[in-house]
Write an enzyme that holds these catalytic residues in place. Structure first.
Site, PDB file in Angstrom:
ATOM      1  N   ARG A  92       0.807  -1.211   0.000  1.00 11.08           N
ATOM      2  CA  ARG A  92       0.000   0.000   0.000  1.00 11.08           C
ATOM      3  C   ARG A  92       0.848   1.272   0.000  1.00 11.08           C
ATOM      4  O   ARG A  92       0.438   2.308  -0.525  1.00 11.08           O
ATOM      5  CB  ARG A  92      -0.923  -0.030   1.218  1.00 11.08           C
ATOM      6  CG  ARG A  92      -1.954   1.024   1.183  1.00 11.08           C
ATOM      7  CD  ARG A  92      -2.803   0.995   2.410  1.00 11.08           C
ATOM      8  NE  ARG A  92      -3.184   2.343   2.774  1.00 11.08           N
ATOM      9  CZ  ARG A  92      -4.208   2.984   2.258  1.00 11.08           C
ATOM     10  NH1 ARG A  92      -4.974   2.401   1.383  1.00 11.08           N
ATOM     11  NH2 ARG A  92      -4.473   4.221   2.613  1.00 11.08           N
ATOM     12  N   CYS A 116      -8.097  -4.401   1.138  1.00  9.50           N
ATOM     13  CA  CYS A 116      -6.917  -5.111   1.604  1.00  9.50           C
ATOM     14  C   CYS A 116      -7.284  -5.828   2.881  1.00  9.50           C
ATOM     15  O   CYS A 116      -8.363  -5.622   3.430  1.00  9.50           O
ATOM     16  CB  CYS A 116      -5.725  -4.181   1.769  1.00  9.50           C
ATOM     17  SG  CYS A 116      -5.406  -3.667   3.419  1.00  9.50           S
ATOM     18  N   SER A 163      -4.006  10.660   9.256  1.00 10.43           N
ATOM     19  CA  SER A 163      -3.514   9.493   8.511  1.00 10.43           C
ATOM     20  C   SER A 163      -2.000   9.617   8.299  1.00 10.43           C
ATOM     21  O   SER A 163      -1.513  10.672   7.879  1.00 10.43           O
ATOM     22  CB  SER A 163      -4.235   9.427   7.159  1.00 10.43           C
ATOM     23  OG  SER A 163      -3.411   8.851   6.173  1.00 10.43           O
ATOM     24  N   VAL A 164      -1.303   8.527   8.576  1.00  3.11           N
ATOM     25  CA  VAL A 164       0.159   8.518   8.425  1.00  3.11           C
ATOM     26  C   VAL A 164       0.533   8.713   6.952  1.00  3.11           C
ATOM     27  O   VAL A 164       1.294   9.619   6.592  1.00  3.11           O
ATOM     28  CB  VAL A 164       0.738   7.184   8.979  1.00  3.11           C
ATOM     29  CG1 VAL A 164       2.224   7.059   8.680  1.00  3.11           C
ATOM     30  CG2 VAL A 164       0.470   7.074  10.476  1.00  3.11           C
ATOM     31  N   ASP A 305      -0.249  -1.352  15.296  1.00  4.05           N
ATOM     32  CA  ASP A 305       0.670  -2.390  14.818  1.00  4.05           C
ATOM     33  C   ASP A 305       1.189  -3.291  15.948  1.00  4.05           C
ATOM     34  O   ASP A 305       1.924  -4.248  15.684  1.00  4.05           O
ATOM     35  CB  ASP A 305       1.858  -1.749  14.067  1.00  4.05           C
ATOM     36  CG  ASP A 305       1.442  -1.262  12.684  1.00  4.05           C
ATOM     37  OD1 ASP A 305       0.295  -1.526  12.274  1.00  4.05           O
ATOM     38  OD2 ASP A 305       2.270  -0.613  12.016  1.00  4.05           O
ATOM     39  N   ILE A 327      -8.179   2.340  14.918  1.00  2.69           N
ATOM     40  CA  ILE A 327      -7.526   2.802  13.684  1.00  2.69           C
ATOM     41  C   ILE A 327      -8.063   2.077  12.447  1.00  2.69           C
ATOM     42  O   ILE A 327      -8.415   2.708  11.463  1.00  2.69           O
ATOM     43  CB  ILE A 327      -5.986   2.626  13.759  1.00  2.69           C
ATOM     44  CG1 ILE A 327      -5.435   3.281  15.024  1.00  2.69           C
ATOM     45  CG2 ILE A 327      -5.295   3.182  12.515  1.00  2.69           C
ATOM     46  CD1 ILE A 327      -5.524   4.781  15.082  1.00  2.69           C
TER      47      ILE A 327
HETATM   48  C1  UD1 Z   1       0.650   3.322   8.280  1.00  6.45           C
HETATM   49  C2  UD1 Z   1       1.592   2.166   8.529  1.00  6.45           C
HETATM   50  C3  UD1 Z   1       0.841   1.001   9.154  1.00  6.45           C
HETATM   51  C4  UD1 Z   1       0.098   1.460  10.406  1.00  6.45           C
HETATM   52  C5  UD1 Z   1      -0.754   2.684  10.108  1.00  6.45           C
HETATM   53  C6  UD1 Z   1      -1.408   3.274  11.344  1.00  6.45           C
HETATM   54  C7  UD1 Z   1       3.237   2.405   6.781  1.00  6.45           C
HETATM   55  C8  UD1 Z   1       3.858   1.873   5.540  1.00  6.45           C
HETATM   56  N1  UD1 Z   1       2.195   1.771   7.271  1.00  6.45           N
HETATM   57  O1  UD1 Z   1      -0.321   2.866   7.340  1.00  6.45           O
HETATM   58  O2  UD1 Z   1       1.785  -0.019   9.496  1.00  6.45           O
HETATM   59  O3  UD1 Z   1      -0.723   0.409  10.847  1.00  6.45           O
HETATM   60  O4  UD1 Z   1       0.041   3.721   9.500  1.00  6.45           O
HETATM   61  O5  UD1 Z   1      -0.447   3.607  12.291  1.00  6.45           O
HETATM   62  O6  UD1 Z   1       3.737   3.370   7.361  1.00  6.45           O
HETATM   63  N2  UD1 Z   1      -7.724   6.316   5.988  1.00  6.45           N
HETATM   64  C9  UD1 Z   1      -8.781   6.835   5.253  1.00  6.45           C
HETATM   65  N3  UD1 Z   1      -8.489   7.594   4.164  1.00  6.45           N
HETATM   66  C10 UD1 Z   1      -7.218   7.867   3.778  1.00  6.45           C
HETATM   67  C11 UD1 Z   1      -6.138   7.344   4.522  1.00  6.45           C
HETATM   68  C12 UD1 Z   1      -6.424   6.566   5.635  1.00  6.45           C
HETATM   69  O7  UD1 Z   1      -9.939   6.599   5.582  1.00  6.45           O
HETATM   70  O8  UD1 Z   1      -7.035   8.586   2.768  1.00  6.45           O
HETATM   71  C13 UD1 Z   1      -8.001   5.473   7.157  1.00  6.45           C
HETATM   72  C14 UD1 Z   1      -7.477   4.034   6.962  1.00  6.45           C
HETATM   73  O9  UD1 Z   1      -8.428   3.252   6.254  1.00  6.45           O
HETATM   74  C15 UD1 Z   1      -7.296   3.594   8.383  1.00  6.45           C
HETATM   75  C16 UD1 Z   1      -6.844   4.870   9.090  1.00  6.45           C
HETATM   76  O10 UD1 Z   1      -7.261   5.947   8.264  1.00  6.45           O
HETATM   77  O11 UD1 Z   1      -8.503   3.147   8.923  1.00  6.45           O
HETATM   78  C17 UD1 Z   1      -5.344   4.954   9.353  1.00  6.45           C
HETATM   79  O12 UD1 Z   1      -4.657   4.841   8.131  1.00  6.45           O
HETATM   80  P1  UD1 Z   1      -3.227   5.506   7.888  1.00  6.45           P
HETATM   81  O13 UD1 Z   1      -2.798   6.241   9.106  1.00  6.45           O
HETATM   82  O14 UD1 Z   1      -3.276   6.240   6.600  1.00  6.45           O
HETATM   83  O15 UD1 Z   1      -2.321   4.223   7.727  1.00  6.45           O
HETATM   84  P2  UD1 Z   1      -1.280   3.904   6.588  1.00  6.45           P
HETATM   85  O16 UD1 Z   1      -0.490   5.112   6.243  1.00  6.45           O
HETATM   86  O17 UD1 Z   1      -1.936   3.143   5.495  1.00  6.45           O
END
Ligand code: UD1
Length: 418
Positions: A92, A116, A163-164, A305, A327
């Protein structure tokens, strides 16, 4: 496919030195796309996700030299291409190329990540932020196509959730945008701070406050630079939990204890015996572990995580425990598998109820995602008898050859093809 055969009632002795963080290394590798100059990275972990990211960047014309834990990336002569479903589906973090490609070419086309294993994981927050910088998006045949009229222009962006990935994507785009960008409600994970550190060494002008605000002044050019990847707090946390579960004296070295505060305080609340000394965490045997209630939340809260590993530990503690997963939806896929190993866990929506004082018993189980897989390894190490963990390719994405790492520390753990 590979499976792991693990003998239970394992020993664990000595110490482990923690390597660089995967979740730091991936966005920092992507950030090389922003620069015409070489980015030299050290402390790179040997993981499948890192190999996949190198393949993705090479596909864009990046020249990447790898030597042990060192990686040299040069993106002077990159070309713009589509990132297809096969790449984005596997990892991702591939969506992170969107911001840098828009900044560099004014155009980018990447496959939508789709569903996913741990929920739907949309990219709406990434796109909303990039739109505020002037990009327009259309969706065609499962691809998102982004275009910028002239140049990305700085703006004030408030994320609907910290969001990360979205914080990283928008921040990287803003580095090469014209003028100032402010990201409010930004993610504050240590991996974001590491990306900021590396980008600033490359010549970016980024200021990050611990209140969730990131200020970026766009620059025209980035310079060559060196960066050492931050130590992996999730791998460190996994080994700390393993030692607590096996109730052994163990040392986790080359860690940043300040990045593990939520885990350490939860473990201490359960009764774990943990001592901290600069970059070393000592785990000592304890007489009793109690159940507790935790909930996952963005940093500095308890990391999602480490939720699955914590759940395995809670099964062994006396009394009941609860976990609320805030999360990700559907991040309890390890529950039926832990139950096959003898745990007693019930799930209701985003809550998991764990009945403690359980003894794990060896069984055949199936790994479903990266952190879920490692929780099964931890449970298998504590179980009576032998366990078989199938589909370990998930594990290889985030843990360097776990059978070798753990094998050197006492446990009997073998990999077999099937
Ligand atoms: C990153 C980490 C992952 C960790 C997560 C949360 C990496 C490569 N992966 O994933 O290991 O579990 O942070 O700490 O660094 N969301 C939305 N819309 C968006 C983006 C996110 O709804 O545009 C939601 C996601 O579905 C999820 C939540 O926000 O429910 C957190 O996602 P996010 O913080 O973006 O995680 P990742 O960056 O994918």
């Amino acid at each position: 496919m590979d499976k792991l055969i693990i003998k239970g009632s394992a020993d664990l002795r000595g110490e482990i030195s923690i390597k660089g963080s995967k979740n730091s290394a991936l966005p920092i590798m992507v950030s090389a796309l922003l620069s015409e100059n070489t980015l030299k990275l050290s402390n790179i972990p040997k993981l499948d996700d890192i190999k996949n990211m190198s393949l993705l960047l090479r596909n864009y014309g990046a020249i990447i030299k790898s030597n042990g834990a060192n990686l040299e990336l040069n993106c002077k002569k990159i070309v713009n291409r589509d990132a297809d479903y096969d790449v984005v589906r596997k990892m991702r973090a591939s969506v992170l190329i969107l911001g840098p490609l828009l900044a560099r070419f004014g155009k980018a086309k990447i496959s939508l990540p789709g569903g996913c294993a741990i929920g739907t994981r949309p990219i709406d927050i990434h796109l909303d932020g990039l739109k505020k910088l002037g990009a327009n998006f259309t969706v065609e045949n499962g691809y998102v196509v982004g275009e910028v009229n002239n140049q990305l222009i700085g703006n004030h962006i408030k994320l609907s959730f910290p969001s990360v990935g979205a914080t990283e994507n928008i921040m990287m785009a803003a580095v090469r945008a014209q003028g100032k960008t402010i990201i409010e409600n930004a993610a504050m994970e240590p991996e974001i701070v590491d990306l900021v550190d590396s980008l600033n060494k490359m010549g970016s002008k980024i200021n990050i406050s611990n209140k969730g605000i990131i200020k970026i002044t766009g620059v025209k050019k980035l310079t060559k630079s060196n960066h050492k990847i931050l130590s992996d707090r999730i791998v460190a946390g996994t080994f700390i939990i393993a030692a607590v579960m096996l109730n052994k004296k163990f040392k986790v070295k080359e860690v940043e204890p300040q990045n593990l505060k939520a885990l350490i305080s939860s473990l201490k609340m359960m009764g774990a015996n943990i001592k901290i000394e600069k970059n070393i965490i000592h785990i000592l045997p304890t007489t009793k572990l109690n159940g507790i209630k935790i909930q996952t939340s963005p940093y500095p809260g308890f990391p999602t995580d480490l939720q699955a590993q914590m759940m395995a530990l809670m099964s062994l503690a006396e009394g009941n425990s609860q976990i609320k997963e805030n999360i990700f939806e559907n991040r309890f896929m390890h529950v039926p598998e832990l139950n096959r190993l003898g745990a007693k866990i019930k799930v209701q929506k985003d809550m998991a109820y764990i009945t403690g004082s359980r003894n794990f018993k060896g069984a055949q189980v199936m790994a479903s995602d990266l952190r879920a897989s490692v929780s099964l390894v931890l449970a298998a190490l504590c179980a009576e008898g032998e366990s078989e963990i199938n589909r370990v390719y998930h594990l290889d994405r985030g843990y360097e050859k776990i059978e070798n790492t753990l094998g050197k520390l006492g446990p009997s753990i073998k990999r077999k093809k099937y």
